[in-house]
Design a protein around this motif. Structure first.
Motif, mmCIF file in Angstrom:
data_model
loop_
_atom_site.group_PDB
_atom_site.id
_atom_site.type_symbol
_atom_site.label_atom_id
_atom_site.label_comp_id
_atom_site.label_asym_id
_atom_site.label_seq_id
_atom_site.Cartn_x
_atom_site.Cartn_y
_atom_site.Cartn_z
ATOM 1 N N SER A 142 0.862 -1.171 0.000
ATOM 2 C CA SER A 142 0.000 0.000 0.000
ATOM 3 C C SER A 142 0.902 1.225 0.000
ATOM 4 N N ALA A 143 0.496 2.258 -0.744
ATOM 5 C CA ALA A 143 1.330 3.461 -0.825
ATOM 6 C C ALA A 143 0.462 4.664 -1.116
ATOM 7 N N LEU A 144 0.889 5.824 -0.618
ATOM 8 C CA LEU A 144 0.170 7.066 -0.841
ATOM 9 C C LEU A 144 0.117 7.352 -2.338
ATOM 10 N N ALA A 145 -1.079 7.408 -2.899
ATOM 11 C CA ALA A 145 -1.248 7.528 -4.344
ATOM 12 C C ALA A 145 -0.635 8.814 -4.884
ATOM 13 N N GLU A 146 -0.818 9.917 -4.183
ATOM 14 C CA GLU A 146 -0.306 11.193 -4.674
ATOM 15 C C GLU A 146 1.206 11.155 -4.819
ATOM 16 N N ALA A 147 1.877 10.531 -3.864
ATOM 17 C CA ALA A 147 3.338 10.459 -3.910
ATOM 18 C C ALA A 147 3.809 9.576 -5.051
ATOM 19 N N VAL A 148 3.129 8.440 -5.263
ATOM 20 C CA VAL A 148 3.498 7.540 -6.353
ATOM 21 C C VAL A 148 3.247 8.212 -7.694
ATOM 22 N N ASP A 149 2.100 8.876 -7.837
ATOM 23 C CA ASP A 149 1.771 9.570 -9.084
ATOM 24 C C ASP A 149 2.812 10.641 -9.407
ATOM 25 N N GLN A 150 3.176 11.421 -8.401
ATOM 26 C CA GLN A 150 4.147 12.495 -8.629
ATOM 27 C C GLN A 150 5.501 11.927 -9.035
ATOM 28 N N TYR A 151 5.907 10.855 -8.396
ATOM 29 C CA TYR A 151 7.207 10.255 -8.708
ATOM 30 C C TYR A 151 7.234 9.715 -10.134
ATOM 31 N N VAL A 152 6.205 8.927 -10.506
ATOM 32 C CA VAL A 152 6.152 8.343 -11.846
ATOM 33 C C VAL A 152 6.044 9.434 -12.897
ATOM 34 N N SER A 153 5.238 10.457 -12.633
ATOM 35 C CA SER A 153 5.085 11.559 -13.589
ATOM 36 C C SER A 153 6.411 12.269 -13.817
ATOM 37 N N GLU A 154 7.122 12.567 -12.742
ATOM 38 C CA GLU A 154 8.387 13.285 -12.860
ATOM 39 C C GLU A 154 9.429 12.437 -13.583
ATOM 40 N N GLN A 155 9.451 11.133 -13.313
ATOM 41 C CA GLN A 155 10.384 10.253 -14.020
ATOM 42 C C GLN A 155 10.079 10.247 -15.518
ATOM 43 N N PHE A 156 8.791 10.212 -15.863
ATOM 44 C CA PHE A 156 8.362 10.224 -17.262
ATOM 45 C C PHE A 156 8.743 11.537 -17.926
ATOM 46 N N LEU A 157 8.447 12.654 -17.273
ATOM 47 C CA LEU A 157 8.695 13.976 -17.848
ATOM 48 C C LEU A 157 10.187 14.292 -17.949
ATOM 49 N N THR A 158 10.987 13.641 -17.136
ATOM 50 C CA THR A 158 12.432 13.858 -17.164
ATOM 51 C C THR A 158 13.128 12.933 -18.149
ATOM 52 N N LYS A 159 12.646 11.690 -18.218
ATOM 53 C CA LYS A 159 13.323 10.678 -19.026
ATOM 54 C C LYS A 159 13.162 10.929 -20.525
ATOM 55 N N LEU A 160 11.948 11.255 -20.966
ATOM 56 C CA LEU A 160 11.700 11.349 -22.407
ATOM 57 C C LEU A 160 12.561 12.406 -23.098
ATOM 58 N N PRO A 161 12.642 13.648 -22.587
ATOM 59 C CA PRO A 161 13.462 14.646 -23.286
ATOM 60 C C PRO A 161 14.948 14.291 -23.313
ATOM 61 N N ALA A 162 15.387 13.380 -22.435
ATOM 62 C CA ALA A 162 16.806 13.020 -22.374
ATOM 63 C C ALA A 162 17.161 11.864 -23.302
ATOM 64 N N LEU A 163 16.162 11.296 -23.986
ATOM 65 C CA LEU A 163 16.431 10.153 -24.853
ATOM 66 C C LEU A 163 17.207 10.562 -26.096
ATOM 67 N N GLU A 164 18.122 9.698 -26.494
ATOM 68 C CA GLU A 164 18.885 9.910 -27.709
ATOM 69 C C GLU A 164 18.209 9.208 -28.889
ATOM 70 N N PRO A 165 18.396 9.688 -30.131
ATOM 71 C CA PRO A 165 17.823 8.991 -31.298
ATOM 72 C C PRO A 165 18.269 7.536 -31.327
ATOM 73 N N GLY A 166 17.336 6.653 -31.619
ATOM 74 C CA GLY A 166 17.655 5.238 -31.673
ATOM 75 C C GLY A 166 17.568 4.528 -30.340
ATOM 76 N N ASP A 167 17.216 5.263 -29.285
ATOM 77 C CA ASP A 167 17.075 4.630 -27.969
ATOM 78 C C ASP A 167 15.976 3.559 -28.041
ATOM 79 N N PRO A 168 16.182 2.387 -27.425
ATOM 80 C CA PRO A 168 15.167 1.310 -27.465
ATOM 81 C C PRO A 168 13.791 1.764 -26.983
ATOM 82 N N LEU A 169 13.765 2.660 -26.002
ATOM 83 C CA LEU A 169 12.474 3.147 -25.518
ATOM 84 C C LEU A 169 11.743 3.928 -26.598
ATOM 85 N N LEU A 170 12.462 4.731 -27.368
ATOM 86 C CA LEU A 170 11.839 5.471 -28.468
ATOM 87 C C LEU A 170 11.277 4.520 -29.516
#
Length: 289
Positions: free
Chosen positions: A121-149
């Protein structure tokens, strides 16, 4: 839906794939191939056909998307409005069940149902904020050809133009089937020595030539089916991504998250201790198929 006559695969006698079950019985799948004469590898035709094998696969795909899969069962509840609905799972060993927002927390549904799980069990707001920030930070840092892209582009394309992807998948599967036939034929001659004598070698040459021609033709068909393009540029610009995220609903945000990640796992915490997301929340990012 209107069915159109097509000269390709016209009137082919079907051959349905079957697999063996654990109890030794045979179970037929939904995969159907045109039946081929074992001697010539030519397709066997009976009467006049209506649709192609590829068109059949597209029809099945369309019907599945329109069919209510819970007929006779309790109708599932609509998806919740929580950001990670359908994406967050319990990380307790041996569980792995979905978590849902109950009050202000994501809670393991197995635990709530009385199953054998100590229940994360975990505080939803904290989990949402963490996942959102990881998403918003990770995508702009991706290089062309990255497997995630690559994985995100494939998922985007499948959502934007599923019929084209179905056609490509069907052609790819047919190419793989024909290549397997050719490999088996070559093994029969060069490994098992089943083609001996001038007549047998002539038959081998005829069969292998037909298979290679068939593979070449299928590859040409595949090349003529354009791969849907996905413009991920707006999601790779940090400022644009954050602005769009701020204006989006949780449903829209969840759709974007599902392009980039497979699941979020939350481990069991210690009662009374503050949630530290870096220690208890694990994001599984999407990978190319």
């Amino acid at each position: 839906m209107q069915l159109v006559r097509s000269p390709a695969f016209a009137g082919l006698m079907p051959e349905t794939e079957c697999v063996e079950t654990g109890d030794g019985e045979r179970k037929y799948t939904s995969k159907v191939f045109p039946y081929r004469d074992p001697e010539t590898l030519d397709t066997v035709e009976i009467g006049e056909g209506i649709i192609t094998v590829g068109e059949r696969e597209q029809i099945i795909c369309t019907l599945k998307s329109r069919t209510f899969m819970h007929a006779g069962k309790r109708r599932p509840k609509p998806e919740g409005t929580a950001l990670l609905t359908g994406l967050v799972f319990c990380a307790v060993p041996g569980c792995g069940r979905r978590m849902h927002r109950v009050g202000g927390s994501y809670q393991c549904m197995a635990r709530r149902a009385g199953n054998q799980c100590i229940g994360a069990s975990a505080l939803a707001e904290a989990v949402d904020q963490y996942v959102s920030e990881q998403f918003l930070t990770k995508l702009p840092a991706l290089e062309p050809g990255d497997p995630l892209l690559i994985a995100m582009a494939d998922r985007w394309a499948r959502r934007a133009d599923p019929q084209t992807l179905v056609r490509r998948d069907v052609l790819t599967a047919e190419i793989q089937d024909e290549e397997a036939r050719l490999a088996d034929l070559e093994e029969a001659r060069y490994v098992r020595g089943e083609f001996s004598g001038a007549a047998a070698v002539e038959r081998y040459n005829r069969l292998s030539e037909r298979l290679r021609g068939r593979i070449e033709g299928l590859r040409a068909d595949l090349n003529r089916v354009p791969m849907p393009s996905a413009d991920l540029t707006p999601m790779l610009d940090g400022l644009s991504l954050r602005e769009a995220w701020a204006d989006a609903t949780n449903e829209d945000r969840r759709g974007r998250l599902s392009l980039a990640l497979d699941r979020v796992e939350v481990s069991k915490g210690v009662r009374g201790q503050r949630l530290i997301p870096e220690q208890r929340v694990r994001i599984h990012w999407a990978a190319p198929v």
